[in-house]
Design an enzyme around this catalytic site. Structure first.
Site, PDB file in Angstrom:
ATOM      1  CB  SER A  23      -0.892   0.011   1.244  1.00 51.55           C
ATOM      2  OG  SER A  23      -1.560   1.254   1.390  1.00 51.55           O
ATOM      3  CE1 TYR A  33      -4.361  -2.454   4.527  1.00 51.70           C
ATOM      4  CE2 TYR A  33      -3.370  -0.280   4.255  1.00 51.70           C
ATOM      5  CZ  TYR A  33      -3.931  -1.415   3.710  1.00 51.70           C
ATOM      6  OH  TYR A  33      -4.063  -1.521   2.345  1.00 51.70           O
ATOM      7  CE  LYS A  38      -1.660  -4.132   2.992  1.00 48.94           C
ATOM      8  NZ  LYS A  38      -1.855  -5.348   2.184  1.00 48.94           N
TER       9      LYS A  38
END
Length: 261
Positions: free
Chosen positions: A151, A164, A168
């Site tokens: 991401s 998150y 990532k």
């Protein structure tokens, strides 16, 4: 492989590909893109019914072999059986797309040991341990490759979802580390970092923010669709990308860090 051959090779090698998170979003788009060029796909997803239904739809639409397998990637004991089922149904395994994901939205104040473990064990840990368990298959099948869906948040960060973003970011580092090891066996591994893509995970944010919130910071002035990521994944898994490894491909429509007026 003839590295000087300029004939189209998006469907080569013809080995099967495991796609985690394969029942929706970027995972499903990647599976469909691969099947469109004749590659067999195993759709792994926590939603077993949807994985099976989407696999059947792929087989019907593209005429490619496809299987849906229900699996919770935080359950390490489930990996061997799912790999064996994929191999038995589809034949030689030569690709992995790790697209499964969850997102936290509670910022720093909402981090708990449980939410931290869930995020890391869904994104980062499976990339390492699935690659480890598939290493023998991939080493035996020329042209094998791995693609990790990361991401732009891995680099830019985001106050709303630190778990998150951290997971990532760890995936980016892990891809580079694994590339050094896997190259000995002629296995490639790369990451794709999407920007704003209209997936089930993204839609709540789009629905709850002012219209045009994201588009103002994207040079192409629109949110992307999963198929635009799926085509990039298909390329990286193909012989077209034979000299690409340890790379991050950012697919974000030209996302800029500051808001445009």
């Amino acid at each position: 492989m003839n590295f000087t051959d300029l004939s189209p090779a998006l469907g080569a090698p013809g080995t099967a590909v495991i796609v985690t998170g394969g029942a929706s979003g970027i995972g499903l788009a990647s599976a469909r893109a691969l099947a469109a060029v004749g590659r067999a796909v195993a759709l792994w997803d926590i939603n077993s019914g949807k994985a099976e239904a989407e696999a059947a739809a792929i087989a019907e639409e593209f005429g490619a072999k496809a299987i849906g397998i229900g699996i919770d990637l935080t359950d390490l004991d489930a990996y061997p059986a799912a790999i064996a089922a994929s191999r038995d149904a589809l034949g030689a395994l030569g690709g992995l797309v790790h697209a499964a994901g969850i997102v936290d939205t509670a910022s720093l104040e909402g981090i708990t040991p449980e939410s931290w473990a869930a995020g890391i064990n869904t994104h980062l840990r499976p990339l390492a341990l699935l690659t480890q368990q598939l290493h023998g298959d991939f080493a035996a099948n020329p042209g094998s490759a791995v693609v990790a869906i990361t991401s732009i948040n891995a680099t830019l960060g985001n106050a709303m979802n630190p778990i998150y973003s951290a997971a990532k970011g760890g995936m980016l580092s892990l891809v580079r580390s694994l590339a050094d090891r896997l190259a000995r066996d002629k296995i490639r591994i790369n990451s794709v970092s999407p920007g704003q893509i209209m997936t089930p995970m993204m839609k709540p944010a789009v629905d709850n923010l002012p219209e045009g919130f994201f588009e103002k910071r994207i040079l192409l002035e629109r949110i992307g669709v999963p198929e635009e990521i799926g085509r990039v994944v298909r390329f990286l898994l193909s012989n077209e990308a034979s000299y690409i490894t340890a790379a991050e491909l950012v697919v974000d429509g030209g996302n800029i860090s500051s808001q445009r007026g």
